[in-house]
Design a protein around this motif. Structure first.
Motif: not given
Lengths: 141, 329
Positions: A65-66, A68, A72, A74, A81, A95, A134, A136, B200, B249, B256-258, B260, B263-264, B267-268, B270, B280
């Motif tokens: 990402e920008v 980062h 991930s 799982k 999921i 993460y 992280k 979560i 982003s 966050d 910056p990020e979303f 949690n 974000f979670y 990501d699920g 994705k 994405r």
């Protein structure tokens, strides 16, 4: 000679015991411990962290990402999921942020196995440097 | 018409289920603050509500195959009107009231005022028109030809005579560039992502800030990996609510990020939609719509046309969710 043999026998025993030291993450319930012990893994290779995880990683992806880069991880299959199945603990996501850009492209992964975390992946990315962790989970109902 | 127990808003939130006098299922909707967010659709004729009811989100249905069709457009066009309530037809895209539905809907009538959300397809058409303008094309070319390891930004504006203008290019670093917000008539800005990364969380939050600062500054174009995406604030009020409820966050000196929970969820998705830039971005767009963020994401296709990234989630009877693109007509 006898003493040398004894020395090697003891050394072998110690190494063997060390290798079988219990991993930090025995079950998915323990995954939050990685965040608790984050400092232990910061600026260390990803492989150090991965070797502490006993439960199977059933789903893994990487995102650049920008500003980062992170993996991930799982512990549920894609179908679980999608259906939001599994115990609350199973739904946890890990993460792991790394310093380097991750050479992982969705389009170049084996079709149908894009999210499998293979031994080759562990080898290829094992030396990337961990900079943040992280953990979560969904809000508990 | 059963409200959610914890509802405290002026606009109705809850479920609306319709039955014939013999107890047969006719239609059902899930409503959030006056806007339909899902429709319960019957798949066969065995529609009597019986003791074999199944429960979906606390709502009882008979054991026919129920499909939950989620409406992520959240435009006023999808507010309920009296004609659509007892219709089996898809309400999405059909006409409706221009206001949300109040608690007293069906009585004296009328609900609270609702800031209209700009239609995503109209938004896409407008961005397509902008992208054909000479000034846009010059700006695009300039950014593409600039140092590819840094971000660059050009703000577009409208002069007093109505013609499009462009500000001088701003140069930034690998992950950030300053947007010119003082350019006369500023309404959009373009910037690139050097590492071929998708739009982003930082771009989303920045877009809302730009629109707060200047009511016409609604659009951010992102150039990445040879493609162009756009973030358009289509309802500033909702967008402000979103960033207030789900603030970024951000660690010091980091992008910056979303938060949690968001974000979670992204990501699920994705995992299902794919980790490529399109997958994405689609996941982000879906979550923005799910949370009524008042923000529409667009992608330019090979013909140069911008299309809204809108996805319909359908839950099959086996629990599997499928995601299909909602095209503009």
């Amino acid at each position: 000679m006898k003493n040398t043999l004894k020395f090697y026998a003891i050394l072998f025993l110690l190494i063997n015991t060390g290798c079988k030291a219990q991993q930090v993450i025995q079950t998915v319930k323990d995954v939050p411990l990685l965040k608790t012990n984050e400092q232990q893994f910061i600026n260390k290779p990803l492989k150090n962290l991965l070797k502490e995880i006993k439960p199977a990683i059933k789903n893994a992806g990487a995102s650049n990402e920008v500003g980062h880069q992170y993996f991930s991880f799982k512990f549920r299959t894609l179908e679980q999921i999608n259906k939001n199945e599994g115990s609350y603990e199973d739904k946890v996501s890990l993460y792991v942020y790394v310093k380097e850009i991750i050479d992982w492209k969705w389009e170049e992964r084996t079709k149908g196995k894009e999210l499998e975390w293979s031994k080759e992946d562990a080898e290829k990315y094992g030396n990337l440097t961990v900079v943040r962790i992280k953990v979560i989970n969904q809000p508990q109902k | 018409m059963s409200p959610d127990d914890n509802t405290i808003t002026a606009l109705f939130t809850g479920k609306i289920l319709m039955q014939n006098l013999n107890g047969s299922f006719v239609n059902g909707y899930k409503v959030k603050e006056g806007v339909i967010i899902a429709q319960y659709v019957k798949k066969n004729q065995n529609n009597a509500i019986t003791s074999k009811d199944i429960i979906i989100d606390g709502v009882s249905f008979t054991d026919y195959d129920v499909v939950i069709v989620t409406n992520y457009y959240h435009s006023p066009l999808t507010s309920i009107n009296s004609m659509s309530l007892f219709s089996d037809t898809d309400p999405f895209g059909s006409g409706g009231l221009d206001t949300g539905m109040g608690w007293y809907y069906g009585g004296a009538g009328g609900g609270g005022p609702v800031t209209p959300t700009k239609d995503p397809c109209t938004t896409a058409q407008e961005s397509t028109i902008v992208s054909k303008n000479k000034e846009y094309l010059i700006a695009l070319k300039a950014i593409n030809e600039a140092n590819a390891t840094e971000e660059h930004s050009i703000t577009l504006g409208t002069a007093s005579d109505g013609t499009m203008t462009q500000a001088p290019m701003n140069h930034g670093g690998q992950y950030i560039v300053q947007t010119n917000t003082t350019w006369e008539g500023a309404f959009a800005a373009l910037h690139n992502h050097p590492d071929k990364t998708p739009l982003s969380a930082g771009d989303i939050y920045a877009s809302v800030k730009l629109n707060v600062k200047s009511s016409n500054f609604t659009t951010t174009y992102i150039l990445t990996d040879g493609e162009v995406y756009a973030i358009v604030v289509t309802n500033l009020s909702l967008a402000q609510d979103f960033v207030k409820t789900y603030p970024a966050d951000q660690l010091p000196n980091q992008s910056p990020e979303f938060p949690n929970n968001i974000f979670y969820e992204i990501d699920g998705l994705k995992s299902i939609m794919g980790y490529g830039n399109e997958g994405r971005t689609t996941a982000i767009a879906f979550i923005l719509d799910k949370y009524s963020a008042g923000i529409t994401l667009l992608k330019q296709d090979n013909s140069g046309k911008f299309n809204p990234i809108k996805t319909q989630e359908t839950t099959q009877s086996n629990g599997i969710k499928t995601y299909n693109t909602i095209p503009c007509n």
